[in-house]
Design an enzyme around this catalytic site. Structure first.
Site: not given
Lengths: 434, 434
Positions: A13-14, A127, A132, A203
């Site tokens: 996906t990314v 980042e 996201g 996170k």
């Protein structure tokens, strides 16, 4: 100037999003960056039907990228902690800069990874690892660098927020929405990381380190998921003017740092209370700037790619910079990290929502009030829902003022020992976010 | 490392805040930046009672700072366009880096200032010029650098937003709230810059340049203030599910760039609709990241200081960086700025709210509908408020679909020519912010 040479490990996906956005926005990116980003190699064992790789070398073996002498920046987008760690460490060892979206890897192994990168004189951009596409790492590390950060809190798991939004808006149960989220692809087949708060804790660990200048300490984060939340509590919260959100909260106190992920009641007029669906938002409070908020898509193909590419450009621009002038990985100089301890959850301070299922008996309120009172817990409001009586038990909902958590836990033990109380007391933390 | 030597021109609200936060957070800042920021000189003609300058050299003449060979970064915080321009240009000429919070100066003279800085090899930081402490310049120039920005919009004048918030929440008139804002110090004695949208247009001009890579073109921005807004329209908007906000909007279209500041109806469930009081927020939509939002205090002593200090740290870190690797002032390489034209307001596209005060006459609706129809304007909804009849005229409120503004203006001329319409038609633009 010569293009910067990049290799992308992983075309899921990314990775696929990064590949496509780099291609689509090549002109806009070089208008900004002053040079081009050339994807020299992509490592993927499967074909991503969304990506046209006809003019790019695709390899099976990620280490072909990591060991490719031509490549300057290795983009790690395969996820997980095992192979990803090998890739990142070997890339660093080979003198390559790294960009990664891997929060689990950094939350757990970040101290080691950043130390190795420092020793080797390379950068690690991350980042994309938090929230996201929202540039919140940059905002805290650089944009708020003049502040002493007091606290931050955020909705940093889109799946969890989607489930809670649906539960509130449509009165659906947790299980029902989770199933839909899995069908929509918002939740994994094994949703543990999302619904148990582990992903959010990864996170939060990263955010807390860059906010306060402390080492990454994922193992000390308190993590509570949303699996036990009922629509009843969602509705009672609403009746009290609150919404329940699954928040990561990091707060600096004199005693130590609170680092906790859990469902939280917040007043319905706060911006965070109105962040719905899969969206993310992080609120950061600094001593000079006050409260600021950063909102956007916390996951997804192209939003995450946006953050990966911003990191590639940052790394490009920093390659010629003296190490002392680079932005440190955790925002603070490595020799300036603080040993301020992480507090156990018992030592954290919060306000509380308690739901007590008690028999309809004239003395109950006095008993409850007394239990709270002797422990120094101030009650802000009490609501009894007689209409919701079940088996002779009426839900009594208390909101308390702020107090150390161990006192609440102690009070709950006392409440549950009462004859009139027959079910476990429901406890949800409350934050005003002022 | 040696401290960086800074001179601050102006010790008013922002200058005083910067001076104090630099002192209070000196340790936290050097933990981050790896070196100290030393304020060598401060120029001020009056004493700021909030600042302890007992250990700092205070001078009357700003040029003592600008010409001080020891000083590396000149911080311009006196505002205005005349003396400030002299300070900034002479500092640049002297080879000093500049940090400024002066939006008017940059919106009007920025192209010249940035060109001189480039020629001299120095940097000009201006995060504090837009939206106070919110690091939105950094977010757009760096955090979203992988995107092609489609549009941005923001509440970028706290005074105006305070007035509109009070009008809506308390049903007060514009004049009444303005007077209070002046008493509270939120509005200047001469409030023209705030309430006529000039201040917002300065900021929007800067945001549009860094979003789209175009030269600063303040003179082409369309600016409409909030002085004509009535509580009646605020209430009708609310009845339709909208709030009126004073927005700056910049949008890229195939024909050119829309650059406009005006009151705008936005759906009440949007985050921007819920930004109240003196707070600011900017929403930025990029092709990869989608919509992101940045919220915080848009003015004030310490919030603005927060942005000034972030810029000082950025400049410190970039002093040793090759010019080609520095973040360009407008986010795009100077030779890559685009000549895509700014559209006249007539050519911009929007949806519209129209309030027509029409005599209660059976044929009026047909006349109105016909006027819209022949101009290709689609009506989304019509509301007639018979209860609000005044002198036989009933307010008829229309919401249109999106259409080029010149068609609406043409329709308004036709509407106002009707016998049954006796007052000027009220026209407010509507944006969905999807």
């Amino acid at each position: 100037m010569k293009p910067v040479k990049v290799g992308i490990c992983g075309l899921g996906t990314v990775g696929g999003g990064t590949f496509n956005v780099l291609k689509r926005n090549a002109e806009e990116i070089s208008r900004r960056a002053g040079r081009q980003i050339e994807v020299v190699q992509v490592a993927s064992r499967t074909i991503n039907p969304d990506c046209d790789t006809s003019t790019t070398e695709v390899v099976d073996d990620v280490f072909a990228i990591v060991d490719n002498p031509e490549i300057e920046i290795v983009v790690e987008l395969i996820g997980g902690e095992t192979l990803a760690k090998e890739i990142v460490l070997r890339a660093i060892e080979n003198g390559k800069h790294v960009v990664t979206a891997n929060k689990a890897l950094l939350a757990v192994h970040g101290n080691e990874i950043f130390a190795r990168a420092r020793a080797r004189g390379v950068m690690v951009g991350f980042e994309a690892a938090v929230a996201g596409g929202i540039p919140v790492i940059k905002a805290i590390r650089e944009g708020l660098a003049g502040n002493r950060i007091n606290w931050l809190t955020g909705i940093i798991n889109g799946t969890g927020n989607f489930i809670l939004s649906e539960m509130r808006e449509k009165g659906r149960t947790f299980e029902d929405v989770l199933q839909e989220a899995q069908e929509l692809g918002y939740a994994e087949a094994d949703p543990t990381f999302d619904v148990e708060g582990i992903d959010a804790a990864h996170k939060l660990t990263i955010l807390a380190s860059i906010a306060f200048g402390i080492p990454l300490q994922f193992e000390k984060a308190y993590t509570e998921g949303i699996t036990q939340l009922t629509t009843a509590d969602v509705n009672y919260a609403e009746a009290l003017g609150y919404r329940i959100k699954h928040l990561g909260i990091a707060r600096r106190t004199d005693l130590g740092i609170e680092l906790r992920v859990h469902p939280t009641l917040i007043p319905e007029d706060r911006l965070l209370a109105n962040v719905n669906g899969v969206m993310n938002a992080v609120m950061v409070n600094g001593d000079a700037v006050g409260s600021t908020l950063y909102y956007g898509a916390g996951a997804g193909m192209e939003p995450t790619a946006s953050a990966v590419i911003a990191d590639i450009i940052d790394v490009m621009r920093s390659m010629t910079v003296l190490p002392a002038d680079q932005v440190p990985a955790l925002g603070f100089q490595a020799d300036q990290l603080s040993e301020h301890p992480i507090l156990a959850i018992d030592e954290c301070e919060s306000a509380y929502y308690l739901r007590i299922q008690a028999k309809d008996h004239p003395g109950v309120l006095a008993q409850v009030a007394s239990i709270m009172s002797v422990r120094g817990i101030n009650i802000e409001s009490i609501m009894q829902k007689e209409a919701d009586e079940v088996d002779g038990a009426i839900p009594m909902i208390l909101l308390t003022h702020r107090v150390e958590e161990q006192r609440i836990n102690d009070a709950i033990l006392a409440l549950e020992a009462l004859d009139t109380v027959q079910e476990p007391v429901v406890r949800i933390r409350v934050e005003q976010l002022n």
